[in-house]
Design an enzyme around this catalytic site. Structure first.
Site, PDB file in Angstrom:
ATOM      1  N   ARG A   8     -10.346   3.533   0.030  1.00  0.00           N
ATOM      2  CA  ARG A   8      -9.841   4.133   1.230  1.00  0.00           C
ATOM      3  C   ARG A   8     -10.580   4.959   1.769  1.00  0.00           C
ATOM      4  O   ARG A   8     -10.855   5.374   2.828  1.00  0.00           O
ATOM      5  CB  ARG A   8      -8.354   4.613   0.934  1.00  0.00           C
ATOM      6  CG  ARG A   8      -7.263   3.352   0.954  1.00  0.00           C
ATOM      7  CD  ARG A   8      -5.797   3.755   0.940  1.00  0.00           C
ATOM      8  NE  ARG A   8      -5.027   2.968   1.277  1.00  0.00           N
ATOM      9  CZ  ARG A   8      -4.226   2.401   0.291  1.00  0.00           C
ATOM     10  NH1 ARG A   8      -4.196   3.057  -0.935  1.00  0.00           N
ATOM     11  NH2 ARG A   8      -3.230   1.540   0.440  1.00  0.00           N
ATOM     12  N   GLY A  56      -0.974  -6.339   3.913  1.00  0.00           N
ATOM     13  CA  GLY A  56      -2.129  -5.409   3.745  1.00  0.00           C
ATOM     14  C   GLY A  56      -1.581  -4.098   3.357  1.00  0.00           C
ATOM     15  O   GLY A  56      -0.730  -3.991   2.452  1.00  0.00           O
ATOM     16  N   CYS A  57      -2.497  -2.928   3.553  1.00  0.00           N
ATOM     17  CA  CYS A  57      -2.094  -1.823   3.024  1.00  0.00           C
ATOM     18  C   CYS A  57      -0.458  -1.446   3.243  1.00  0.00           C
ATOM     19  O   CYS A  57      -0.171  -1.245   4.512  1.00  0.00           O
ATOM     20  CB  CYS A  57      -3.212  -0.970   3.854  1.00  0.00           C
ATOM     21  SG  CYS A  57      -2.857   0.930   3.204  1.00  0.00           S
ATOM     22  N   PHE A  58       0.034  -0.974   2.334  1.00  0.00           N
ATOM     23  CA  PHE A  58       1.417  -0.641   2.497  1.00  0.00           C
ATOM     24  C   PHE A  58       1.547   0.626   3.478  1.00  0.00           C
ATOM     25  O   PHE A  58       2.811   0.803   3.731  1.00  0.00           O
ATOM     26  CB  PHE A  58       2.207  -0.443   0.925  1.00  0.00           C
ATOM     27  CG  PHE A  58       1.467   0.181  -0.034  1.00  0.00           C
ATOM     28  CD1 PHE A  58       0.717   1.284   0.285  1.00  0.00           C
ATOM     29  CD2 PHE A  58       1.779  -0.468  -1.241  1.00  0.00           C
ATOM     30  CE1 PHE A  58       0.265   1.761  -0.842  1.00  0.00           C
ATOM     31  CE2 PHE A  58       1.246   0.214  -2.190  1.00  0.00           C
ATOM     32  CZ  PHE A  58       0.369   1.402  -1.990  1.00  0.00           C
TER      33      PHE A  58
END
Length: 234
Positions: A8, A56-58
């Protein structure tokens, strides 16, 4: 996200670079798709219901559902693997079977499971991307639905079939429908991340457009104040 929190950070640096050169990042990051509602939906029952969505990214998926009327709680976490491996650094290896997921608790008298699916497929993620979403790569970012029972399974599978037959998307939907075997909340620092960090470059580039798309495409279902796992500070 690569294999750790370092993913990230690197994605954030890339997003910041794009922003600095005037790439119109927020508008270009996520193209919503206008899709029809499900032909088959659950009947409204008494009490609340839970459903688990992986796309995908939560951070972004949680943020979208937190802005949907009728949603009482949306928690970022892990589903598809075992309790012993439900930690961010371990899940980020891609070898645990887990997907970054969001458990949504909702009132079916206010918002149906079918409506949540419509929002999920339309603005929360791209259901045609196999084992990735945007910059995030790995099975932990797969598109998946973990259903709570036969009724949710029926609605989900028939809706996917409906959308594929209508050729709503340029590519087939790859979303997998599985029974829920357990949901494990993510670490506290992941909860409400979009709301608490609206200027974080990853959020600006990848996730804030999803909130704008929700507001634009589903105005009757949008609420400006998100329901939070914890109270926002400050």
């Amino acid at each position: 996200m690569f294999t750790s929190s370092r993913r990230r950070s690197l994605t954030a640096l890339l997003a910041a670079t794009l922003l600095s050169i005037g790439a119109s990042a927020a508008g270009a990051a996520e193209d919503a798709v206008v899709i029809p509602p499900p032909a088959v939906d659950e009947a409204a029952g008494a009490g609340t219901e839970t459903a688990i969505f992986a796309g995908g990214c939560f951070w972004g998926v949680q943020g979208v559902f937190q802005h949907v009327k009728g949603v009482k709680r949306a928690v970022s976490g892990y589903a598809g693997g075992k309790a012993a491996t439900a930690q961010y650094e371990t899940v980020s290896s891609g070898a645990t079977g887990h997907a970054e997921s969001v458990e949504v608790t909702f009132d079916p008298k206010e918002v149906s499971y079918g409506k949540l699916l419509q929002i999920f497929f339309s603005v929360a993620h791209n259901p045609t991307q196999l084992n990735f979403q945007g910059p995030d790569r790995g099975t932990q970012y797969r598109s998946a639905l973990f259903v709570a029972g036969p009724e949710q399974r029926k609605v989900a599978e028939r809706y996917i079939d409906q959308l594929d037959k209508a050729h709503v998307f340029a590519q087939p939907i790859v979303t997998k429908v599985s029974d829920t075997t357990g949901f494990y909340p993510a670490e506290a620092y992941h909860q409400d991340f979009l709301t608490l960090n609206p200027t974080y470059p990853y959020i600006v580039y990848n996730d804030l457009p999803k909130i704008e798309n929700l507001k634009s495409l589903f105005p009757a279902d949008y609420r400006s104040q998100p329901v939070l796992v914890r109270k926002a500070k400050g």
